[in-house]
Design a protein around this motif. Structure first.
Motif, short mmCIF file in Angstrom:
data_model
loop_
_atom_site.label_atom_id
_atom_site.label_comp_id
_atom_site.label_asym_id
_atom_site.label_seq_id
_atom_site.Cartn_x
_atom_site.Cartn_y
_atom_site.Cartn_z
N ARG A 256 30.44 68.63 -12.72
CA ARG A 256 29.41 67.70 -13.17
C ARG A 256 29.69 67.30 -14.61
O ARG A 256 29.81 68.12 -15.50
CB ARG A 256 28.02 68.36 -13.09
N PHE A 257 29.80 65.97 -14.80
CA PHE A 257 29.98 65.42 -16.14
C PHE A 257 28.73 64.65 -16.55
O PHE A 257 28.17 63.90 -15.75
CB PHE A 257 31.16 64.43 -16.17
N THR A 332 30.65 70.71 -16.39
CA THR A 332 30.32 71.96 -15.74
C THR A 332 31.08 72.10 -14.44
O THR A 332 30.70 71.51 -13.41
CB THR A 332 28.80 72.05 -15.46
N PRO A 333 32.18 72.86 -14.40
CA PRO A 333 32.95 73.04 -13.17
C PRO A 333 32.48 74.25 -12.38
O PRO A 333 31.96 75.22 -12.93
CB PRO A 333 34.36 73.27 -13.70
N THR A 345 24.42 70.19 -6.11
CA THR A 345 24.45 68.79 -6.55
C THR A 345 23.11 68.08 -6.36
O THR A 345 23.04 66.86 -6.40
CB THR A 345 25.56 68.03 -5.80
N GLY A 346 22.05 68.87 -6.13
CA GLY A 346 20.72 68.29 -6.14
C GLY A 346 20.22 67.75 -4.83
O GLY A 346 19.18 67.07 -4.79
N THR A 347 20.90 68.02 -3.72
CA THR A 347 20.45 67.52 -2.43
C THR A 347 20.30 68.63 -1.40
O THR A 347 20.42 68.41 -0.20
CB THR A 347 21.41 66.44 -1.89
N GLY A 348 20.05 69.84 -1.86
CA GLY A 348 19.79 70.95 -0.98
C GLY A 348 18.40 70.87 -0.37
O GLY A 348 17.56 70.05 -0.77
N LEU A 349 18.14 71.72 0.58
CA LEU A 349 16.91 71.68 1.34
C LEU A 349 15.67 71.75 0.46
O LEU A 349 14.65 71.13 0.75
CB LEU A 349 16.90 72.85 2.34
N HIS A 350 15.75 72.49 -0.64
CA HIS A 350 14.58 72.66 -1.51
C HIS A 350 14.69 71.88 -2.82
O HIS A 350 13.91 72.09 -3.74
CB HIS A 350 14.39 74.15 -1.80
#
Length: 509
Positions: A256-257, A332-333, A345-350
Motif C-alpha cells: 500500500r502506497f 506498507t508491504p 485491502t479494505g474489502t473483507g467481510l467485516h
C-alpha cells in the motif's frame, strides 16, 4: 472512511442518455400488475406449506426481517411484502409459480449489494433469498466445483484455498459469486482465467414461468450466450458448475502506497506505463483511489494505491520500483494468503466497504489510458466539493488496472459481455449517511465527476460495467454498441421472458 475501501468496485463508463423505444411483443399488462389484495399473512399461509421443511417465509413483524431486507444501497431500494428463503433449489420454482399466479413481482436476492436505481422499481413483491443455497462441492476430477446459487466470495475463497484451489471471484469477500458473474465478473484472477463468466461450465436456472432448465453450450445455447453478461434479465441461477484451478502460489505480495496530490501526475504516468497496450503481466494489479483518510491528512484527500502481485516480493520488485521512485508519503508491504487479501485491502467481510445501510451511488466509466490533464481536473473538482460538503467525504474515485490477458483470450462474440478490451475500470462512489435531502446533490456530484473523464476522452465510446451502473445510462453503454448484440439479447428475452418478469436490474428492453 478508510481509503482502502476501493477494491470492491469494478466499473466502466457512462454519460446518461435516453433509452430506445422498443417494438417487441411484450405483455404490458403482465409487466405492470395491479398490487394484489393478498395480505402478507395470507401469502405466508398459502405459500409456506408448499415449501420444503427447512425453508422460511416471513413478513416485517419477524425478527429476521431487518437483516434479510437490509441493503448496501439505501437509495432507490426494492420494497417487499414477504421474504421467502428456500432451503432447496426445488423451492425456487414453487415460489416463482405462486408469485406469477397472483401477479406478484419477485426478486432473487443474494447478498444485497446491487446498487442500480432500477431496483427501486420493485414494489410490493416477494424477496427470494438465496441465503441457504451456499453449498460448494468439488468434482472428483478436481477441475470444477458445483456451487449453490447463494455462494459468496469469502466462503468460496476460503473453502477452495484450504483444499489447494482458486477460482474467479469479485474483489469483495462479502459479495455473491453469481450476482457479479451474471454481469461479467471482474476480479483479481482475471489475468489468468478470465472473467467469472469465462469459468462457468453450466447453470441451473429457474425461468420466468417457473420452469427449470440446465443451460450450457449444448443445452439452450442462446440463453447460455445471453446469461453470460446480461443474466439478471433472464432467470434465477439456483446452482452452477464452474472451473477451479490449482493455486499457483502460497502468498500474494501487497504494497500500500500513500501519495500526496503533488505526485498525481507522476503516479498516473506510471499507471499508463504499466498498462500500456494491455501488456500488464498476469500477476500484476494496481488499484488507486482518491479518498479522505485522517490517518494521513485532515486538510486534503490522498491518493491511495494498492499494488498487488501474485507471487513473492522478490518477483514483484521490478514492478514496484517506479512507485518507490515517486516518493510516497507511506509504503506498507506485506505477504499473505489470497483469502486474506480482501481484509488487508479494505474489502473483507467485516470491512467498512462491505457494511449495509449507507447510500452508495456509483457512476462508473472505463478508459484505455489516463488523460492526466483530465484526471487533475477530476481531482480538483473532487477536492472542492468534498471540502465544501463534508457529508460527502466518505466518497471515493477508483481507478483499477487488472491484467487483461485472460479476459482477451476469450472470443468477444462468444458471450453477451461486450467490453473485453477496456483496460482501466474506474468508478465514482458517492457515499453518505441516508438523507433524502442530499440525493439530488449526490447524483449531480457523481455525474459531474464522471463527465470530467468523458470530456478528457472525446470521441471515445462510453462504456458502463452493468453490475455498477447507476441505472439511467443508455443500454448501449451497458450491453454494447454493436446492433447485433442488442438484437440478439432482445430476441432471447422475447423467447424466454415474454412478460418481462425479470425487469428490475438494468433492463435492456
Amino acid at each position: 472512511m478508510h481509503a482502502s475501501v476501493l477494491l470492491g468496485l469494478l466499473a466502466l463508463a457512462a454519460v446518461p442518455g435516453s433509452a430506445r423505444t422498443l417494438d417487441y411483443p411484450f405483455n404490458i399488462a403482465a409487466r405492470t400488475p395491479a398490487a394484489p389484495d393478498l395480505t402478507p399473512a395470507e401469502i405466508i399461509s398459502q405459500l409456506g406449506p408448499q415449501l420444503s421443511a427447512n425453508s422460511s417465509i416471513f413478513a416485517d413483524d419477524d425478527r429476521r426481517w431487518a437483516n434479510a431486507t437490509e441493503r448496501w444501497q439505501a437509495y432507490s431500494r426494492p420494497n417487499f411484502v414477504v421474504v421467502a428463503e428456500p432451503a432447496t433449489e426445488a423451492d425456487v420454482p414453487v415460489i416463482v409459480k405462486y408469485a406469477n399466479s397472483y401477479g406478484i413481482p419477485f426478486l432473487a436476492v443474494n447478498r444485497g449489494h446491487g446498487s442500480t436505481k432500477t431496483l427501486g422499481n420493485m414494489q410490493n413483491g416477494i424477496e427470494i433469498s438465496l441465503a441457504q443455497l451456499r453449498s460448494i462441492q468439488i468434482a472428483e476430477d478436481e477441475k470444477s466445483a458445483l456451487f449453490g446459487g447463494g455462494a459468496f466470495d469469502g466462503e468460496v475463497m476460503d473453502t477452495l484455498w484450504e483444499k489447494g484451489f482458486v477460482t474467479g471471484t469479485g474483489s469483495c469477500s462479502c459479495v455473491s459469486l453469481m450476482g457479479p458473474g451474471l454481469g461479467g465478473g471482474h476480479g483479481r484472477y482475471q489475468g489468468f482465467y478470465g472473467l467469472i463468466i469465462d469459468m462457468l461450465i453450466s447453470l441451473n436456472v429457474v425461468l420466468a414461468d417457473g420452469s427449470t432448465v440446465t443451460v450450457n453450450e449444448t443445452s439452450h445455447p442462446d440463453l447460455w450466450w445471453a446469461m453470460r453478461g446480461a443474466g439478471h434479465n433472464f432467470g434465477i441461477v439456483t446452482s452452477f458448475e464452474a472451473e477451479i484451478h490449482p493455486r499457483t502460489v502460497d502468498e500474494w505480495f501487497i504494497n500500500r502506497f500513500i501519495f500526496t496530490q503533488d505526485k498525481l501526475e507522476a503516479v498516473f504516468e506510471v499507471l499508463n506505463e504499466q498498462q500500456q497496450d494491455g501488456g500488464q503481466p498476469q500477476e500484476l494489479m494496481n488499484y488507486l483511489a482518491f479518498s479522505w483518510d485522517e490517518e494521513f491528512s485532515t486538510t486534503e484527500p490522498i491518493l491511495d494505491l494498492f499494488f498487488h502481485y501474485v507471487g513473492s516480493a522478490e518477483d514483484a520488485a521490478p514492478h514496484l520500483e517506479p512507485w518507490e521512485a515517486i516518493g510516497p508519503l507511506s509504503s506498507t508491504p506485506q505477504s499473505l494468503p489470497y483469502p486474506e487479501v480482501p481484509d488487508a485491502t479494505g474489502t473483507g467481510l467485516h470491512s467498512d466497504m462491505c457494511q449495509h445501510g449507507n447510500t452508495n451511488m456509483q457512476f462508473p466509466f472505463s478508459i484505455k489510458e489516463h488523460n492526466i490533464t483530465a484526471t487533475r481536473q477530476l481531482w480538483d473538482y473532487y477536492v472542492n466539493v468534498t471540502t465544501a460538503r463534508p457529508e460527502f467525504q466518505q466518497s471515493i474515485v477508483v481507478f483499477q488496472a487488472y491484467s487483461l490477458q485472460g479476459v482477451q483470450a476469450v472470443d468477444p462474440d462468444s458471450t453477451a459481455f461486450p467490453h473485453r478490451d477496456d483496460r482501466i475500470q474506474c468508478d465514482v462512489l458517492v457515499t453518505y449517511e441516508p438523507d433524502d435531502s442530499l440525493d439530488e446533490d449526490a447524483i449531480a456530484f457523481g455525474k459531474q465527476l464522471r463527465q470530467h473523464s468523458a470530456d478528457g476522452h472525446p470521441g471515445e465510446e462510453q462504456h458502463v460495467y452493468v453490475n455498477y451502473a447507476f441505472g439511467d445510462e443508455p443500454v448501449e453503454q451497458m450491453y454494447g454498441y454493436e446492433p447485433w448484440r442488442l438484437e440478439r439479447l432482445r430476441e432471447t428475452k422475447t423467447k424466454y421472458d415474454p412478460d418481462n418478469v425479470f425487469r428490475f436490474y438494468n433492463s435492456f428492453m
